[in-house]
Motif scaffolding. Structure first.
Motif, PDB file in Angstrom:
ATOM      1  N   LEU A   1       0.824  -1.209   0.000  1.00 55.91           N
ATOM      2  CA  LEU A   1       0.000   0.000   0.000  1.00 55.91           C
ATOM      3  C   LEU A   1       0.864   1.267   0.000  1.00 55.91           C
ATOM      4  O   LEU A   1       0.542   2.240  -0.687  1.00 55.91           O
ATOM      5  CB  LEU A   1      -0.941  -0.001   1.201  1.00 55.91           C
ATOM      6  CG  LEU A   1      -2.068  -1.026   1.155  1.00 55.91           C
ATOM      7  CD1 LEU A   1      -2.841  -1.038   2.469  1.00 55.91           C
ATOM      8  CD2 LEU A   1      -3.005  -0.767  -0.016  1.00 55.91           C
ATOM      9  N   TRP A   2       1.955   1.257   0.766  1.00 56.92           N
ATOM     10  CA  TRP A   2       2.842   2.423   0.784  1.00 56.92           C
ATOM     11  C   TRP A   2       3.416   2.699  -0.594  1.00 56.92           C
ATOM     12  O   TRP A   2       3.466   3.834  -1.039  1.00 56.92           O
ATOM     13  CB  TRP A   2       3.979   2.234   1.781  1.00 56.92           C
ATOM     14  CG  TRP A   2       3.567   2.216   3.216  1.00 56.92           C
ATOM     15  CD1 TRP A   2       2.499   2.864   3.786  1.00 56.92           C
ATOM     16  CD2 TRP A   2       4.220   1.523   4.270  1.00 56.92           C
ATOM     17  NE1 TRP A   2       2.453   2.593   5.135  1.00 56.92           N
ATOM     18  CE2 TRP A   2       3.498   1.776   5.466  1.00 56.92           C
ATOM     19  CE3 TRP A   2       5.343   0.708   4.337  1.00 56.92           C
ATOM     20  CZ2 TRP A   2       3.882   1.242   6.700  1.00 56.92           C
ATOM     21  CZ3 TRP A   2       5.724   0.176   5.557  1.00 56.92           C
ATOM     22  CH2 TRP A   2       4.994   0.450   6.730  1.00 56.92           C
ATOM     23  N   SER A   3       3.867   1.646  -1.279  1.00 60.71           N
ATOM     24  CA  SER A   3       4.477   1.856  -2.595  1.00 60.71           C
ATOM     25  C   SER A   3       3.455   2.420  -3.573  1.00 60.71           C
ATOM     26  O   SER A   3       3.775   3.294  -4.377  1.00 60.71           O
ATOM     27  CB  SER A   3       5.095   0.568  -3.132  1.00 60.71           C
ATOM     28  OG  SER A   3       4.111  -0.379  -3.480  1.00 60.71           O
ATOM     29  N   GLU A   4       2.224   1.945  -3.491  1.00 55.82           N
ATOM     30  CA  GLU A   4       1.203   2.410  -4.420  1.00 55.82           C
ATOM     31  C   GLU A   4       0.696   3.797  -4.052  1.00 55.82           C
ATOM     32  O   GLU A   4       0.478   4.636  -4.928  1.00 55.82           O
ATOM     33  CB  GLU A   4       0.061   1.395  -4.467  1.00 55.82           C
ATOM     34  CG  GLU A   4       0.498   0.079  -5.092  1.00 55.82           C
ATOM     35  CD  GLU A   4      -0.521  -1.036  -4.955  1.00 55.82           C
ATOM     36  OE1 GLU A   4      -1.690  -0.767  -4.594  1.00 55.82           O
ATOM     37  OE2 GLU A   4      -0.143  -2.203  -5.207  1.00 55.82           O
ATOM     38  N   ARG A   5       0.520   4.066  -2.773  1.00 58.29           N
ATOM     39  CA  ARG A   5       0.022   5.375  -2.339  1.00 58.29           C
ATOM     40  C   ARG A   5       1.064   6.468  -2.570  1.00 58.29           C
ATOM     41  O   ARG A   5       0.735   7.559  -3.041  1.00 58.29           O
ATOM     42  CB  ARG A   5      -0.355   5.334  -0.861  1.00 58.29           C
ATOM     43  CG  ARG A   5      -1.018   6.632  -0.382  1.00 58.29           C
ATOM     44  CD  ARG A   5      -1.423   6.590   1.075  1.00 58.29           C
ATOM     45  NE  ARG A   5      -2.191   5.417   1.409  1.00 58.29           N
ATOM     46  CZ  ARG A   5      -1.855   4.541   2.373  1.00 58.29           C
ATOM     47  NH1 ARG A   5      -0.780   4.722   3.104  1.00 58.29           N
ATOM     48  NH2 ARG A   5      -2.611   3.503   2.618  1.00 58.29           N
ATOM     49  N   GLN A   6       2.323   6.184  -2.243  1.00 57.01           N
ATOM     50  CA  GLN A   6       3.380   7.186  -2.385  1.00 57.01           C
ATOM     51  C   GLN A   6       4.014   7.184  -3.776  1.00 57.01           C
ATOM     52  O   GLN A   6       4.825   8.047  -4.080  1.00 57.01           O
ATOM     53  CB  GLN A   6       4.469   6.967  -1.320  1.00 57.01           C
ATOM     54  CG  GLN A   6       3.974   7.083   0.108  1.00 57.01           C
ATOM     55  CD  GLN A   6       3.467   8.471   0.438  1.00 57.01           C
ATOM     56  OE1 GLN A   6       3.906   9.463  -0.114  1.00 57.01           O
ATOM     57  NE2 GLN A   6       2.520   8.540   1.365  1.00 57.01           N
ATOM     58  N   ARG A   7       3.668   6.169  -4.607  1.00 58.37           N
ATOM     59  CA  ARG A   7       4.235   6.033  -5.959  1.00 58.37           C
ATOM     60  C   ARG A   7       5.762   6.011  -5.878  1.00 58.37           C
ATOM     61  O   ARG A   7       6.459   6.806  -6.509  1.00 58.37           O
ATOM     62  CB  ARG A   7       3.761   7.162  -6.879  1.00 58.37           C
ATOM     63  CG  ARG A   7       2.260   7.400  -6.875  1.00 58.37           C
ATOM     64  CD  ARG A   7       1.468   6.289  -7.484  1.00 58.37           C
ATOM     65  NE  ARG A   7       1.655   6.274  -8.929  1.00 58.37           N
ATOM     66  CZ  ARG A   7       1.332   5.234  -9.675  1.00 58.37           C
ATOM     67  NH1 ARG A   7       0.832   4.154  -9.147  1.00 58.37           N
ATOM     68  NH2 ARG A   7       1.519   5.256 -10.973  1.00 58.37           N
ATOM     69  N   THR A   8       6.265   5.057  -5.078  1.00 65.48           N
ATOM     70  CA  THR A   8       7.692   5.041  -4.797  1.00 65.48           C
ATOM     71  C   THR A   8       8.210   3.625  -4.584  1.00 65.48           C
ATOM     72  O   THR A   8       7.437   2.668  -4.476  1.00 65.48           O
ATOM     73  CB  THR A   8       7.992   5.921  -3.567  1.00 65.48           C
ATOM     74  OG1 THR A   8       9.394   6.154  -3.500  1.00 65.48           O
ATOM     75  CG2 THR A   8       7.528   5.270  -2.273  1.00 65.48           C
ATOM     76  N   LEU A   9       9.512   3.527  -4.481  1.00 66.09           N
ATOM     77  CA  LEU A   9      10.201   2.269  -4.212  1.00 66.09           C
ATOM     78  C   LEU A   9      10.127   1.958  -2.723  1.00 66.09           C
ATOM     79  O   LEU A   9      10.597   2.739  -1.903  1.00 66.09           O
ATOM     80  CB  LEU A   9      11.672   2.401  -4.635  1.00 66.09           C
ATOM     81  CG  LEU A   9      12.631   1.308  -4.174  1.00 66.09           C
ATOM     82  CD1 LEU A   9      12.307  -0.004  -4.847  1.00 66.09           C
ATOM     83  CD2 LEU A   9      14.063   1.700  -4.453  1.00 66.09           C
TER      84      LEU A   9
END
Length: 195
Positions: free
Chosen positions: A134-142
């Motif tokens: 969820l963090w990677s998708e929400r923040q659009r990051t690695l």
């Protein structure tokens, strides 16, 4: 052997094995990592900058101050995050861009709305893989986790340990997070073929 002798033997074995069973804690610091997990964090700290450096269009992550923000996430106390923050601060730069390192608890990261981080380093073993996804998708990051099973569970990248240590990448999760790695990096990394 009578019952008392059996109990004494069992108690002696149990006491002898306790250091292997219980995680060691410093007062007020929370739990530290198992030896294998500590090694994974050390290796991960060597691979994480390479993963960041392999991101395409890294300049799109620059903060208004011209730095690349890295978040170090932890569960509970920040004891596991402090050495990670220090290590990443010593790296200083990725591809000529200065790094800015910030430590957050998992709860703080769930509510985070600050500048977009270029990467999130998971410093605690007990953070749920679904949360990392969820963090990677929400923040659009690695989201990088050095712990076993993390990439299979939801992190974008981590480490693969076999006869040698390689970066471990989930191309599917990278797509969901909207990030792309340079092809040379994917050619040397171990790729997770799951969804």
């Amino acid at each position: 052997m009578n019952t008392a002798d059996t109990r004494s033997l069992f108690l002696g074995l149990l006491l002898g094995l306790m250091p292997l069973i219980v995680l060691h804690s410093a007062p007020g610091e929370g739990q530290t990592l198992w030896h294998e997990d500590e090694q994974r964090v050390r290796v991960g700290l060597k691979l994480f900058p390479a993963c960041l450096g392999a991101l395409e269009s890294i300049e799109t992550w620059l903060t208004p101050q011209g730095s690349l923000l890295v978040l170090v996430v932890h569960a509970g106390s920040n004891a596991s995050a402090r050495p990670v923050v220090a290590s990443l601060e010593s790296v200083g730069r990725i591809r000529d861009y200065p790094l800015a390192i910030q430590s957050l608890s998992a709860t703080e990261l769930d509510a985070y709305s600050g500048p977009r981080p270029v990467g999130i380093f998971v410093s605690s073993v007990d953070l749920a893989p679904r949360q990392q996804r969820l963090w990677s998708e929400r923040q659009r990051t690695l989201v990088f986790s050095p712990f076993a099973g993390a990439v299979e569970g939801g992190a974008v990248a981590g480490i693969h340990v076999a006869d040698r240590v390689l970066p471990f990448v989930s191309p599917a999760q990278a797509r969901r997070a909207g990030i792309r790695f340079k092809s040379f990096f994917l050619n040397v990394a171990r790729l997770h073929e799951g969804d």
